[in-house]
Design a protein around this motif. Structure first.
Motif, PDB file in Angstrom:
ATOM      1  N   GLY A  49      83.024  -5.470 -39.844  1.00  0.00           N
ATOM      2  CA  GLY A  49      82.230  -5.726 -38.644  1.00  0.00           C
ATOM      3  C   GLY A  49      82.216  -4.572 -37.658  1.00  0.00           C
ATOM      4  O   GLY A  49      82.226  -4.790 -36.442  1.00  0.00           O
ATOM      5  N   LEU A  50      82.172  -3.337 -38.185  1.00  0.00           N
ATOM      6  CA  LEU A  50      82.251  -2.171 -37.307  1.00  0.00           C
ATOM      7  C   LEU A  50      80.877  -1.558 -36.999  1.00  0.00           C
ATOM      8  O   LEU A  50      80.787  -0.424 -36.540  1.00  0.00           O
ATOM      9  CB  LEU A  50      83.171  -1.120 -37.922  1.00  0.00           C
ATOM     10  CG  LEU A  50      84.620  -1.602 -38.178  1.00  0.00           C
ATOM     11  CD1 LEU A  50      85.461  -0.491 -38.791  1.00  0.00           C
ATOM     12  CD2 LEU A  50      85.259  -2.106 -36.891  1.00  0.00           C
ATOM     13  N   PHE A  51      79.831  -2.336 -37.269  1.00  0.00           N
ATOM     14  CA  PHE A  51      78.476  -1.940 -36.881  1.00  0.00           C
ATOM     15  C   PHE A  51      77.962  -2.906 -35.823  1.00  0.00           C
ATOM     16  O   PHE A  51      78.202  -4.109 -35.899  1.00  0.00           O
ATOM     17  CB  PHE A  51      77.523  -1.968 -38.077  1.00  0.00           C
ATOM     18  CG  PHE A  51      77.656  -0.786 -38.993  1.00  0.00           C
ATOM     19  CD1 PHE A  51      76.997   0.403 -38.722  1.00  0.00           C
ATOM     20  CD2 PHE A  51      78.448  -0.865 -40.132  1.00  0.00           C
ATOM     21  CE1 PHE A  51      77.122   1.501 -39.568  1.00  0.00           C
ATOM     22  CE2 PHE A  51      78.581   0.224 -40.981  1.00  0.00           C
ATOM     23  CZ  PHE A  51      77.915   1.410 -40.691  1.00  0.00           C
ATOM     24  N   ASN A  52      77.252  -2.372 -34.829  1.00  0.00           N
ATOM     25  CA  ASN A  52      76.585  -3.209 -33.844  1.00  0.00           C
ATOM     26  C   ASN A  52      75.292  -3.756 -34.442  1.00  0.00           C
ATOM     27  O   ASN A  52      74.841  -3.305 -35.499  1.00  0.00           O
ATOM     28  CB  ASN A  52      76.271  -2.389 -32.584  1.00  0.00           C
ATOM     29  CG  ASN A  52      77.535  -1.941 -31.864  1.00  0.00           C
ATOM     30  OD1 ASN A  52      78.393  -2.752 -31.522  1.00  0.00           O
ATOM     31  ND2 ASN A  52      77.666  -0.631 -31.656  1.00  0.00           N
ATOM     32  N   ALA A  53      74.689  -4.716 -33.757  1.00  0.00           N
ATOM     33  CA  ALA A  53      73.465  -5.342 -34.257  1.00  0.00           C
ATOM     34  C   ALA A  53      72.330  -4.349 -34.441  1.00  0.00           C
ATOM     35  O   ALA A  53      71.472  -4.522 -35.316  1.00  0.00           O
ATOM     36  CB  ALA A  53      73.032  -6.463 -33.308  1.00  0.00           C
ATOM     37  N   ASP A  54      72.309  -3.285 -33.647  1.00  0.00           N
ATOM     38  CA  ASP A  54      71.232  -2.293 -33.749  1.00  0.00           C
ATOM     39  C   ASP A  54      71.515  -1.215 -34.803  1.00  0.00           C
ATOM     40  O   ASP A  54      70.752  -0.263 -34.944  1.00  0.00           O
ATOM     41  CB  ASP A  54      70.981  -1.629 -32.387  1.00  0.00           C
ATOM     42  CG  ASP A  54      72.185  -0.823 -31.891  1.00  0.00           C
ATOM     43  OD1 ASP A  54      73.241  -0.839 -32.565  1.00  0.00           O
ATOM     44  OD2 ASP A  54      72.064  -0.180 -30.827  1.00  0.00           O
ATOM     45  N   GLY A  55      72.604  -1.374 -35.561  1.00  0.00           N
ATOM     46  CA  GLY A  55      72.925  -0.421 -36.617  1.00  0.00           C
ATOM     47  C   GLY A  55      73.832   0.717 -36.191  1.00  0.00           C
ATOM     48  O   GLY A  55      74.275   1.510 -37.027  1.00  0.00           O
ATOM     49  N   VAL A 100      74.211   0.042 -48.158  1.00  0.00           N
ATOM     50  CA  VAL A 100      75.161   1.099 -47.810  1.00  0.00           C
ATOM     51  C   VAL A 100      74.402   2.391 -47.510  1.00  0.00           C
ATOM     52  O   VAL A 100      74.711   3.104 -46.548  1.00  0.00           O
ATOM     53  CB  VAL A 100      76.193   1.308 -48.936  1.00  0.00           C
ATOM     54  CG1 VAL A 100      77.014   2.576 -48.687  1.00  0.00           C
ATOM     55  CG2 VAL A 100      77.126   0.111 -49.040  1.00  0.00           C
ATOM     56  N   SER A 101      73.378   2.687 -48.316  1.00  0.00           N
ATOM     57  CA  SER A 101      72.567   3.885 -48.086  1.00  0.00           C
ATOM     58  C   SER A 101      71.955   3.883 -46.693  1.00  0.00           C
ATOM     59  O   SER A 101      71.841   4.920 -46.045  1.00  0.00           O
ATOM     60  CB  SER A 101      71.453   3.988 -49.135  1.00  0.00           C
ATOM     61  OG  SER A 101      71.978   4.170 -50.425  1.00  0.00           O
ATOM     62  N   ASN A 102      71.550   2.706 -46.228  1.00  0.00           N
ATOM     63  CA  ASN A 102      70.918   2.591 -44.915  1.00  0.00           C
ATOM     64  C   ASN A 102      71.895   2.782 -43.759  1.00  0.00           C
ATOM     65  O   ASN A 102      71.477   3.008 -42.617  1.00  0.00           O
ATOM     66  CB  ASN A 102      70.236   1.226 -44.769  1.00  0.00           C
ATOM     67  CG  ASN A 102      68.938   1.130 -45.549  1.00  0.00           C
ATOM     68  OD1 ASN A 102      68.283   2.146 -45.785  1.00  0.00           O
ATOM     69  ND2 ASN A 102      68.567  -0.065 -45.975  1.00  0.00           N
ATOM     70  N   HIS A 103      73.197   2.675 -44.046  1.00  0.00           N
ATOM     71  CA  HIS A 103      74.199   2.772 -42.978  1.00  0.00           C
ATOM     72  C   HIS A 103      75.054   4.037 -43.038  1.00  0.00           C
ATOM     73  O   HIS A 103      75.810   4.318 -42.110  1.00  0.00           O
ATOM     74  CB  HIS A 103      75.128   1.547 -43.022  1.00  0.00           C
ATOM     75  CG  HIS A 103      74.488   0.276 -42.548  1.00  0.00           C
ATOM     76  ND1 HIS A 103      73.696  -0.505 -43.352  1.00  0.00           N
ATOM     77  CD2 HIS A 103      74.518  -0.345 -41.345  1.00  0.00           C
ATOM     78  CE1 HIS A 103      73.266  -1.558 -42.671  1.00  0.00           C
ATOM     79  NE2 HIS A 103      73.754  -1.486 -41.450  1.00  0.00           N
TER      80      HIS A 103
END
Length: 230
Positions: A49-55, A100-103
């Protein structure tokens, strides 16, 4: 025969890892996929959970967790290549998803993540006899590498390759989504503040848009032989 360091950089999905793996296997060198290391950190961040909603990344929280991220490589005899392990778990398939590629690019742009990964990579290559591919191997990780190759191909060709690879593995794939991801990653990787993707001044450029895997492997082997024999 003297051992050298081989640095292969280039854009996403341009076949760097394929050619680097084949080369390492052929000449008996250690192969390190640095992209897999950043993808592993990304997977860890997604799972925790280390990403915010906006990525965007919760950088402070990730920094606190970096000591809990252990990335290793183990050779897979059946596949004939190294698999990536995150904290003891084989994540070779999990880190190759489009999600994963998108992040991964925002993670790879974080200075403390890059510092940690580069330090590990440099330790791996202390004794030479290594083939390493990524975005900043010839410019940051091994600026003194005897052979530096910068691989490129058109965005459309790279998207098609990634699409075919995912379909072959039975994973969901949409060409337009993949092309968008390729173009976005190109921009982020080339414009980040720390170790941006760029061709080293002494790197040889290889545009493999219209080359077969066999042709690019032959080309690469000729470059290696020149460096070793020279």
């Amino acid at each position: 025969m003297k051992k050298i360091t081989i640095a292969i950089d280039g854009f996403s999905s341009c076949g760097k890892s394929t050619m680097a793996k084949e080369l390492a296997k052929k000449i008996g060198y250690i192969y390190v996929d640095t992209g897999a290391m950043y993808r592993s950190v990304t997977l860890f961040a997604m799972r925790h959970g280390l990403f915010n909603a906006d990525g965007s990344v919760k950088t402070d929280a990730l920094k606190q967790q970096m000591s809990n991220i252990d990335i290793t490589f183990k050779f897979n005899e059946k596949a004939g290549r190294p698999d990536t392990y995150l904290n003891g778990e084989c994540v070779e398939e999990a880190i190759r998803t489009l999600e994963v590629s998108n992040h991964v690019s925002p993670i790879a742009a974080i200075p403390f993540v890059r510092a940690a990964m580069v330090a590990r990579q440099q330790r791996m290559g202390r004794d030479k006899g290594i083939v390493m591919d990524g975005r900043d191997i010839g410019t940051t990780v091994f600026p003194e590498a005897e052979l530096k190759v910068f691989v490129t191909a058109s965005a459309e060709v790279r998207a098609q390759r990634r699409y075919d690879e995912l379909k072959e593995k039975g994973m969901p794939a949409d060409f337009d989504d993949i092309l968008k991801n390729v173009q976005e990653r190109d921009y982020i990787d080339s414009h980040r503040e720390v170790s941006p993707l760029r061709k080293a001044a002494d790197a040889i450029e290889l545009d493999n848009s219209h080359m077969t895997i066999a042709e690019q492997n032959d080309w690469l082997m000729r470059q290696v032989q020149q460096r070793i024999e020279g």
